[in-house]
Motif scaffolding. Structure first.
Motif, PDB file in Angstrom:
ATOM      1  N   LEU A  76       0.827  -1.204   0.000  1.00 17.93           N
ATOM      2  CA  LEU A  76       0.000   0.000   0.000  1.00 17.93           C
ATOM      3  C   LEU A  76       0.863   1.257   0.000  1.00 17.93           C
ATOM      4  CD1 LEU A  76      -2.772  -1.056   2.543  1.00 17.93           C
ATOM      5  CD2 LEU A  76      -2.692  -1.386   0.074  1.00 17.93           C
ATOM      6  N   ALA A  77       2.035   1.159   0.638  1.00 19.91           N
ATOM      7  CA  ALA A  77       2.950   2.310   0.631  1.00 19.91           C
ATOM      8  C   ALA A  77       3.425   2.622  -0.780  1.00 19.91           C
ATOM      9  CB  ALA A  77       4.144   2.037   1.552  1.00 19.91           C
ATOM     10  N   LEU A  78       3.536   1.580  -1.616  1.00 17.37           N
ATOM     11  CA  LEU A  78       3.918   1.812  -3.010  1.00 17.37           C
ATOM     12  C   LEU A  78       2.863   2.636  -3.734  1.00 17.37           C
ATOM     13  CD1 LEU A  78       5.766   1.264  -5.436  1.00 17.37           C
ATOM     14  CD2 LEU A  78       4.495  -0.862  -5.819  1.00 17.37           C
ATOM     15  N   GLY A  79       1.587   2.319  -3.486  1.00 25.38           N
ATOM     16  CA  GLY A  79       0.522   3.117  -4.090  1.00 25.38           C
ATOM     17  C   GLY A  79       0.526   4.540  -3.590  1.00 25.38           C
ATOM     18  N   ALA A  80       0.737   4.723  -2.276  1.00 24.55           N
ATOM     19  CA  ALA A  80       0.809   6.078  -1.722  1.00 24.55           C
ATOM     20  C   ALA A  80       1.986   6.844  -2.325  1.00 24.55           C
ATOM     21  CB  ALA A  80       0.929   6.017  -0.202  1.00 24.55           C
ATOM     22  N   TRP A  81       3.092   6.126  -2.563  1.00 23.35           N
ATOM     23  CA  TRP A  81       4.261   6.776  -3.161  1.00 23.35           C
ATOM     24  C   TRP A  81       3.952   7.306  -4.561  1.00 23.35           C
ATOM     25  CZ3 TRP A  81       8.572   9.228  -3.231  1.00 23.35           C
ATOM     26  CH2 TRP A  81       9.380   9.224  -4.359  1.00 23.35           C
ATOM     27  N   ARG A  82       3.193   6.556  -5.343  1.00 26.41           N
ATOM     28  CA  ARG A  82       2.857   7.030  -6.691  1.00 26.41           C
ATOM     29  C   ARG A  82       2.070   8.335  -6.629  1.00 26.41           C
ATOM     30  NH1 ARG A  82       2.477   1.311  -7.953  1.00 26.41           N
ATOM     31  NH2 ARG A  82       0.355   1.286  -7.134  1.00 26.41           N
ATOM     32  N   GLN A  83       1.130   8.434  -5.710  1.00 22.68           N
ATOM     33  CA  GLN A  83       0.353   9.667  -5.584  1.00 22.68           C
ATOM     34  C   GLN A  83       1.220  10.819  -5.101  1.00 22.68           C
ATOM     35  OE1 GLN A  83      -3.328   7.468  -3.606  1.00 22.68           O
ATOM     36  NE2 GLN A  83      -3.829   9.575  -4.112  1.00 22.68           N
ATOM     37  N   VAL A  84       2.063  10.545  -4.122  1.00 17.54           N
ATOM     38  CA  VAL A  84       2.955  11.591  -3.597  1.00 17.54           C
ATOM     39  C   VAL A  84       3.897  12.076  -4.697  1.00 17.54           C
ATOM     40  CG1 VAL A  84       4.886  12.006  -2.032  1.00 17.54           C
ATOM     41  CG2 VAL A  84       2.823  10.886  -1.192  1.00 17.54           C
ATOM     42  N   ALA A  85       4.474  11.138  -5.453  1.00 13.66           N
ATOM     43  CA  ALA A  85       5.402  11.526  -6.519  1.00 13.66           C
ATOM     44  C   ALA A  85       4.698  12.333  -7.602  1.00 13.66           C
ATOM     45  CB  ALA A  85       6.044  10.270  -7.116  1.00 13.66           C
ATOM     46  N   ALA A  86       3.447  11.967  -7.935  1.00 14.95           N
ATOM     47  CA  ALA A  86       2.696  12.724  -8.938  1.00 14.95           C
ATOM     48  C   ALA A  86       2.451  14.156  -8.462  1.00 14.95           C
ATOM     49  CB  ALA A  86       1.370  12.026  -9.234  1.00 14.95           C
ATOM     50  N   SER A  87       2.086  14.331  -7.194  1.00 13.61           N
ATOM     51  CA  SER A  87       1.862  15.674  -6.660  1.00 13.61           C
ATOM     52  C   SER A  87       3.160  16.470  -6.609  1.00 13.61           C
ATOM     53  CB  SER A  87       1.246  15.585  -5.256  1.00 13.61           C
ATOM     54  OG  SER A  87      -0.071  15.081  -5.308  1.00 13.61           O
ATOM     55  N   ALA A  88       4.261  15.811  -6.234  1.00  9.94           N
ATOM     56  CA  ALA A  88       5.551  16.505  -6.194  1.00  9.94           C
ATOM     57  C   ALA A  88       5.962  16.981  -7.583  1.00  9.94           C
ATOM     58  CB  ALA A  88       6.620  15.588  -5.603  1.00  9.94           C
ATOM     59  N   ARG A  89       5.708  16.152  -8.610  1.00 10.98           N
ATOM     60  CA  ARG A  89       6.033  16.569  -9.987  1.00 10.98           C
ATOM     61  C   ARG A  89       5.189  17.759 -10.416  1.00 10.98           C
ATOM     62  NH1 ARG A  89       6.801  10.922 -10.758  1.00 10.98           N
ATOM     63  NH2 ARG A  89       4.587  10.652 -11.226  1.00 10.98           N
ATOM     64  N   ARG A  90       3.914  17.775 -10.033  1.00  9.91           N
ATOM     65  CA  ARG A  90       3.050  18.903 -10.410  1.00  9.91           C
ATOM     66  C   ARG A  90       3.505  20.191  -9.716  1.00  9.91           C
ATOM     67  NH1 ARG A  90      -1.882  18.957 -12.087  1.00  9.91           N
ATOM     68  NH2 ARG A  90      -2.667  20.037 -10.230  1.00  9.91           N
ATOM     69  N   ILE A  91       3.923  20.082  -8.469  1.00 12.53           N
ATOM     70  CA  ILE A  91       4.422  21.265  -7.767  1.00 12.53           C
ATOM     71  C   ILE A  91       5.718  21.746  -8.393  1.00 12.53           C
ATOM     72  CG2 ILE A  91       5.325  22.094  -5.556  1.00 12.53           C
ATOM     73  CD1 ILE A  91       3.367  20.181  -4.184  1.00 12.53           C
ATOM     74  N   ALA A  92       6.598  20.806  -8.739  1.00 15.68           N
ATOM     75  CA  ALA A  92       7.859  21.182  -9.378  1.00 15.68           C
ATOM     76  C   ALA A  92       7.626  21.847 -10.725  1.00 15.68           C
ATOM     77  CB  ALA A  92       8.744  19.942  -9.538  1.00 15.68           C
ATOM     78  N   ASP A  93       6.631  21.382 -11.477  1.00 11.87           N
ATOM     79  CA  ASP A  93       6.318  21.998 -12.772  1.00 11.87           C
ATOM     80  C   ASP A  93       5.786  23.418 -12.591  1.00 11.87           C
ATOM     81  OD1 ASP A  93       7.106  19.710 -14.055  1.00 11.87           O
ATOM     82  OD2 ASP A  93       5.072  18.906 -14.282  1.00 11.87           O
ATOM     83  N   ALA A  94       4.996  23.626 -11.519  1.00 11.75           N
ATOM     84  CA  ALA A  94       4.412  24.947 -11.294  1.00 11.75           C
ATOM     85  C   ALA A  94       5.448  25.949 -10.805  1.00 11.75           C
ATOM     86  CB  ALA A  94       3.273  24.858 -10.272  1.00 11.75           C
ATOM     87  N   ALA A  95       6.401  25.479  -9.987  1.00  7.35           N
ATOM     88  CA  ALA A  95       7.387  26.386  -9.401  1.00  7.35           C
ATOM     89  C   ALA A  95       8.773  25.773  -9.518  1.00  7.35           C
ATOM     90  CB  ALA A  95       7.043  26.669  -7.944  1.00  7.35           C
TER      91      ALA A  95
END
Length: 561
Positions: free
Chosen positions: A296-315
């Motif tokens: 389940l931590a692997l699934g949570a990691w995918r969501q966290v990584a997706a959000s981190a990429r979106r934040i990095a793209d914005a700023a």
């Protein structure tokens, strides 16, 4: 993974002291859970042999202690873990805003409001799960699994090896099942959430226009479609979680069977006793309950990584080409009175666009001048205004009072050269707060005086004075009144040089004439320099000279008659 994403993830992770406190408490809670089942199995089995009660007392006390410890340490782990994660959210948002500020407004020209809001709010919130649902579960599960394997090996080597093998199989199989069932959905949730937020914001903000043009139903359909896509992704994730839990439970049963396969012959051979066999059989169930968090931590990691990429793209850490950035030791800009402004060979382009929007601009603004800038739509007038207030980087030389603006702090340039934008942004507050935005030390008397100068005093007195609400984005005031409020802000900020971008764009001819006259009259009274950008004609007696801009170049200049 990019350096920007790694930087954001490091910022999301709590300090080691707080993180390890949560991990230690979580490990104690998980250890109590495993020990509770093991002690209970030993106690029940041994009690069936009817030994003296004295031999059972310690096991009874242990069962009670482990039961209480499981809940107690779990509560403390939740408290410590969430406290550590929540403490990081302000730092993450501050860091995000600090990187967004230099980009605004021109570096964010392509960003949609709802999507940007989702990145600042929802995606930052998602990063709390980096420590709560990824790091803590992985470390806790790993520690408990290792200790349990060692204990099982001590009790019966065959059981320890079987437990280790099934744990490895569970980690691999559970991760594969989770990835297959919900991997794509988990990566889509953050973008789909932003899509829904953007659709809702567009609908709410533009409901009047959509209704007037019969497009409301289409906008509502867009919201429904976005909501259904997000719901579908969330359901797919839930399905994946269920399948993963089922696979792990199935393997936990397999570990129990293997434990019995090795334990029953050992019991018959006298290598272990009956209570030990019960522990060997039931220990995997407790261990897998804890270890089930790994897939389940692997699934949570995918969501966290997706959000981190979106934040990095914005700023992004590196500011895009075309946006001015302060140097590490940039000095301030000090001017006396109204300074001269000189542009020599200035060219500029919008961020992300190679074609220049300004080409070889030469412009002198002498103290006290009132200069009219005209030109067709797309000629580069707004780009020139943004260069002057350092929203947009330039090639060539731009001097204020003889100082190159590229070498000083950008905020200091903006305190000297101010901008009245084409569409002034008004906050959903009263008139007082919208004026104090420009000068937070101004008294009510000073605010009334500046309203008198821009011709809004009577309008305000007929309503609630400085407490008059302007509505969201100025919905309760007209275009002309919004421009006058923007002018009042500029007067309160006391810019020596004022750039006014299309003040008559959203008003009728009669109001436009009064607004222009008020802007230039107040500038003449104060002796400030004004560059007025306008499509409409301006009486010659109000200006010093006029210049024309076409296709990014100054094509003509004339003195006022």
């Amino acid at each position: 993974m990019s350096a920007d994403v790694r930087r954001i993830l490091r910022l999301a992770l709590p300090p080691v002291r707080r993180l390890w406190a949560a991990i230690a408490l979580g490990s104690l809670s998980a250890a109590c859970a495993v020990a509770l089942l093991g002690a209970s199995a030993w106690l029940i089995t041994y009690a069936a042999e009817q030994p003296p009660v004295l031999f059972l007392s310690m096991a009874v006390v242990g069962v009670r202690a482990f039961a209480l410890g499981r809940a107690f340490f779990r509560y403390l782990e939740r408290l410590a873990g969430h406290d550590a994660a929540f403490r990081q959210l302000p730092a993450m948002r501050s860091s995000l805003f600090a990187r967004l500020v230099p980009l605004a407004p021109d570096g964010l020209r392509g960003a949609r409001g709802g999507d940007l809001l989702s990145r600042v709010a929802d995606d930052v919130d998602e990063l709390q799960n980096y420590s709560l649902r990824v790091v803590q579960p992985l470390v806790t599960s790993g520690l408990i699994a290792l200790v349990s394997v060692v204990v099982a090996f001590v009790l019966l080597p065959e059981a320890g090896v079987a437990l280790l093998a099934m744990l490895v199989i569970a980690a691999v199989a559970g991760s594969l099942v989770n990835t297959w069932a919900s991997g794509a959905a988990e990566r889509r949730i953050a973008p789909l959430r932003a899509e829904l937020s953007d659709a809702l914001l567009d609908l709410v903000r533009n409901v009047d226009v959509l209704t007037a043009f019969g497009a409301l139903e289409g906008a509502q359909y867009r919201v429904r479609e976005a909501s259904e896509r997000l719901t579908s992704a969330v359901r797919a994730r839930a399905t994946g979680l269920g399948l993963t839990a089922g696979a792990v439970s199935l393997l936990a049963g397999g570990a129990t069977v293997l434990g019995l396969v090795g334990g029953v012959p050992a019991l018959g051979a006298g290598r272990i006793e009956g209570p030990v066999l019960a522990v060997i059989a039931l220990l995997p169930l407790a261990v897998f309950e804890v270890f089930g968090m790994v897939p389940l931590a692997l699934g949570a990691w995918r969501q966290v990584a997706a959000s981190a990429r979106r934040i990095a793209d914005a700023a992004p850490e590196t500011v895009p080409d075309g946006i001015p950035v302060d140097g590490a030791d940039a000095p301030g800009l000090a001017v006396q009175g109204v300074p001269a402004v000189r542009l020599s060979g200035v060219s500029a382009h919008w961020p992300g666009v190679e074609q220049p929007v300004l080409r070889d601009i030469d412009l002198d603004l002498q103290p006290g001048e009132r200069v009219l800038l005209t030109g067709p739509t797309g000629a580069g007038k707004t780009a020139l205004a943004h260069v002057l207030v350092r929203f947009l980087e330039h090639d060539g030389s731009y001097l204020v009072d003889g100082t190159e603006t590229r070498d000083v702090r950008q905020d200091d340039v903006r305190r000297v050269v101010g901008l009245c934008e084409q569409q002034p942004y008004l906050f959903d507050a009263d008139l007082r707060q919208n004026l104090l935005f420009a000068c937070d030390t101004a008294s009510d008397d000073e605010l009334r005086a500046v309203l008198e100068r821009v011709g809004l005093a009577d309008w305000a007195d007929e309503r609630e004075g400085l407490a008059t609400s302007v509505g969201e984005r100025g919905a309760l005031v007209s275009g002309g009144q919004a421009q006058r409020i923007a002018l009042a802000r500029a007067l309160l900020a006391d810019f020596p040089v004022l750039v006014v971008d299309e003040p008559t764009a959203n008003v009728d001819a009669a109001v436009a004439d009064r607004v222009v006259r008020d802007i230039l009259r107040t500038a003449e009274e104060d002796g400030r320099t004004v560059l007025l950008i306008s499509h409409t004609a301006v009486p010659n007696e109000l200006i010093t000279r006029s210049i024309a801009l076409e296709d990014g170049r100054i094509t003509g200049a004339a003195a006022a008659a």
